[in-house]
Design a protein around this motif. Structure first.
Motif, PDB file in Angstrom:
ATOM      1  N   MET A   1      29.927  61.238  21.847  1.00 31.51           N
ATOM      2  CA  MET A   1      29.639  62.208  22.872  1.00 31.51           C
ATOM      3  C   MET A   1      28.706  61.551  23.886  1.00 31.51           C
ATOM      4  SD  MET A   1      28.027  65.999  22.457  1.00 31.51           S
ATOM      5  CE  MET A   1      26.407  65.549  21.922  1.00 31.51           C
ATOM      6  N   PRO A   2      29.055  61.566  25.184  1.00 28.62           N
ATOM      7  CA  PRO A   2      28.200  60.935  26.183  1.00 28.62           C
ATOM      8  C   PRO A   2      26.947  61.749  26.414  1.00 28.62           C
ATOM      9  CG  PRO A   2      30.096  61.971  27.227  1.00 28.62           C
ATOM     10  CD  PRO A   2      30.284  62.105  25.755  1.00 28.62           C
ATOM     11  N   PRO A   3      25.839  61.086  26.774  1.00 26.93           N
ATOM     12  CA  PRO A   3      24.600  61.817  27.020  1.00 26.93           C
ATOM     13  C   PRO A   3      24.734  62.683  28.260  1.00 26.93           C
ATOM     14  CG  PRO A   3      24.293  59.485  27.465  1.00 26.93           C
ATOM     15  CD  PRO A   3      25.669  59.649  26.923  1.00 26.93           C
ATOM     16  N   THR A   4      24.101  63.834  28.241  1.00 24.41           N
ATOM     17  CA  THR A   4      24.125  64.746  29.373  1.00 24.41           C
ATOM     18  C   THR A   4      22.863  64.568  30.186  1.00 24.41           C
ATOM     19  OG1 THR A   4      23.098  66.447  28.044  1.00 24.41           O
ATOM     20  CG2 THR A   4      25.501  66.432  28.107  1.00 24.41           C
ATOM     21  N   ALA A   5      22.877  65.125  31.385  1.00 25.56           N
ATOM     22  CA  ALA A   5      21.697  65.032  32.242  1.00 25.56           C
ATOM     23  C   ALA A   5      20.523  65.697  31.544  1.00 25.56           C
ATOM     24  CB  ALA A   5      21.974  65.707  33.577  1.00 25.56           C
ATOM     25  N   GLY A   6      19.397  65.037  31.524  1.00 24.95           N
ATOM     26  CA  GLY A   6      18.198  65.587  30.901  1.00 24.95           C
ATOM     27  C   GLY A   6      18.083  65.255  29.427  1.00 24.95           C
ATOM     28  N   SER A   7      19.093  64.615  28.843  1.00 21.15           N
ATOM     29  CA  SER A   7      18.978  64.284  27.423  1.00 21.15           C
ATOM     30  C   SER A   7      18.111  63.047  27.257  1.00 21.15           C
ATOM     31  CB  SER A   7      20.360  64.045  26.810  1.00 21.15           C
ATOM     32  OG  SER A   7      20.907  62.858  27.312  1.00 21.15           O
ATOM     33  N   ASN A   8      17.564  62.858  26.063  1.00 22.16           N
ATOM     34  CA  ASN A   8      16.666  61.740  25.797  1.00 22.16           C
ATOM     35  C   ASN A   8      17.317  60.738  24.865  1.00 22.16           C
ATOM     36  OD1 ASN A   8      14.404  62.554  27.327  1.00 22.16           O
ATOM     37  ND2 ASN A   8      14.105  64.172  25.841  1.00 22.16           N
TER      38      ASN A   8
ATOM     39  N   LYS B   1      13.179  58.206  30.671  1.00 25.65           N
ATOM     40  CA  LYS B   1      11.761  58.412  30.422  1.00 25.65           C
ATOM     41  C   LYS B   1      11.575  59.639  29.538  1.00 25.65           C
ATOM     42  CE  LYS B   1       9.943  56.287  34.556  1.00 25.65           C
ATOM     43  NZ  LYS B   1       9.108  56.462  35.738  1.00 25.65           N
ATOM     44  N   PRO B   2      10.567  59.599  28.641  1.00 23.28           N
ATOM     45  CA  PRO B   2      10.327  60.753  27.777  1.00 23.28           C
ATOM     46  C   PRO B   2       9.872  61.962  28.595  1.00 23.28           C
ATOM     47  CG  PRO B   2       8.690  59.036  27.393  1.00 23.28           C
ATOM     48  CD  PRO B   2       9.673  58.498  28.366  1.00 23.28           C
ATOM     49  N   THR B   3      10.289  63.117  28.151  1.00 20.61           N
ATOM     50  CA  THR B   3       9.930  64.370  28.801  1.00 20.61           C
ATOM     51  C   THR B   3       8.987  65.156  27.902  1.00 20.61           C
ATOM     52  OG1 THR B   3      11.778  65.543  27.801  1.00 20.61           O
ATOM     53  CG2 THR B   3      12.188  64.482  29.939  1.00 20.61           C
ATOM     54  N   LEU B   4       8.519  66.275  28.401  1.00 26.35           N
ATOM     55  CA  LEU B   4       7.659  67.145  27.597  1.00 26.35           C
ATOM     56  C   LEU B   4       8.384  67.587  26.324  1.00 26.35           C
ATOM     57  CD1 LEU B   4       5.004  68.758  27.329  1.00 26.35           C
ATOM     58  CD2 LEU B   4       6.100  70.582  28.626  1.00 26.35           C
ATOM     59  N   GLN B   5       9.674  67.883  26.453  1.00 25.83           N
ATOM     60  CA  GLN B   5      10.452  68.317  25.290  1.00 25.83           C
ATOM     61  C   GLN B   5      10.613  67.188  24.270  1.00 25.83           C
ATOM     62  OE1 GLN B   5      14.293  69.920  26.145  1.00 25.83           O
ATOM     63  NE2 GLN B   5      14.600  70.613  24.064  1.00 25.83           N
ATOM     64  N   SER B   6      10.827  65.947  24.738  1.00 23.77           N
ATOM     65  CA  SER B   6      10.980  64.846  23.783  1.00 23.77           C
ATOM     66  C   SER B   6       9.673  64.581  23.052  1.00 23.77           C
ATOM     67  CB  SER B   6      11.482  63.582  24.481  1.00 23.77           C
ATOM     68  OG  SER B   6      10.514  63.068  25.365  1.00 23.77           O
ATOM     69  N   TRP B   7       8.516  64.658  23.730  1.00 21.38           N
ATOM     70  CA  TRP B   7       7.234  64.472  23.055  1.00 21.38           C
ATOM     71  C   TRP B   7       6.938  65.627  22.109  1.00 21.38           C
ATOM     72  CZ3 TRP B   7       4.969  60.291  21.980  1.00 21.38           C
ATOM     73  CH2 TRP B   7       5.088  59.196  22.816  1.00 21.38           C
ATOM     74  N   HIS B   8       7.368  66.832  22.477  1.00 19.27           N
ATOM     75  CA  HIS B   8       7.224  67.985  21.578  1.00 19.27           C
ATOM     76  C   HIS B   8       7.921  67.698  20.249  1.00 19.27           C
ATOM     77  CE1 HIS B   8       7.859  72.075  20.047  1.00 19.27           C
ATOM     78  NE2 HIS B   8       9.157  71.833  20.081  1.00 19.27           N
ATOM     79  N   ARG B   9       9.134  67.138  20.311  1.00 19.68           N
ATOM     80  CA  ARG B   9       9.869  66.808  19.084  1.00 19.68           C
ATOM     81  C   ARG B   9       9.231  65.636  18.356  1.00 19.68           C
ATOM     82  NH1 ARG B   9      14.326  67.432  22.544  1.00 19.68           N
ATOM     83  NH2 ARG B   9      14.630  65.184  22.526  1.00 19.68           N
ATOM     84  N   ARG B  10       8.814  64.579  19.085  1.00 15.45           N
ATOM     85  CA  ARG B  10       8.222  63.386  18.460  1.00 15.45           C
ATOM     86  C   ARG B  10       6.916  63.695  17.748  1.00 15.45           C
ATOM     87  NH1 ARG B  10       8.925  58.915  23.261  1.00 15.45           N
ATOM     88  NH2 ARG B  10      11.190  58.879  23.239  1.00 15.45           N
TER      89      ARG B  10
END
Length: 129
Positions: free
Chosen positions: A1-8, A44-53
């Protein structure tokens, strides 16, 4: 599945000159099996990606941490505490605390006698590191 806009997602694409021959549903490691090129795309990491990390920490806490500047160079480690109830070491330890450094992938295994020893051992590890 290709990455979508906004995905990390980080995507690695390898281009090999020719498919390697298959032997009994296994790929041969001949000269043709190594890719000639590898490309990596990373967002680049987003607020949502750091929330998960950070283990689904509160969004406001993650935002405040980033704005305070305290997160620069902050080491990320993964800690796993395991109990082996049927196996006790000669020293009387029945817990193992595994620590993995996310940057270097270096791992430590610290034996513990009781679960309550985990936090003091983690503090000692952090100071000695």
């Amino acid at each position: 599945m290709p990455p979508t806009a906004g995905s990390n997602l980080a995507m690695v694409i390898a281009c090999s000159p020719a498919p390697s021959p298959r032997v009994a549903s296994m790929h041969s490691l001949g000269d043709n099996s190594l890719p000639e090129h590898a490309y990596m795309a990373h967002q680049k990491p987003t607020l949502q990606s750091w929330h998960r990390r950070l283990g689904h920490a509160n969004y406001r806490a993650v935002y405040d941490l980033a704005r305070s500047g305290n997160a620069i160079g902050m080491p990320i480690v993964h800690v796993d505490l395991m109990e082996h109830p049927d196996t006790v070491s000669a020293a009387g330890n029945k817990y193992i605390m595994d620590i993995i450094d996310d940057h270097s992938s270096y791992a430590w295994a610290i034996p513990l006698a009781a679960k309550s020893d985990a936090f003091p051992a983690l503090q000692t590890w952090a100071l000695a590191r």
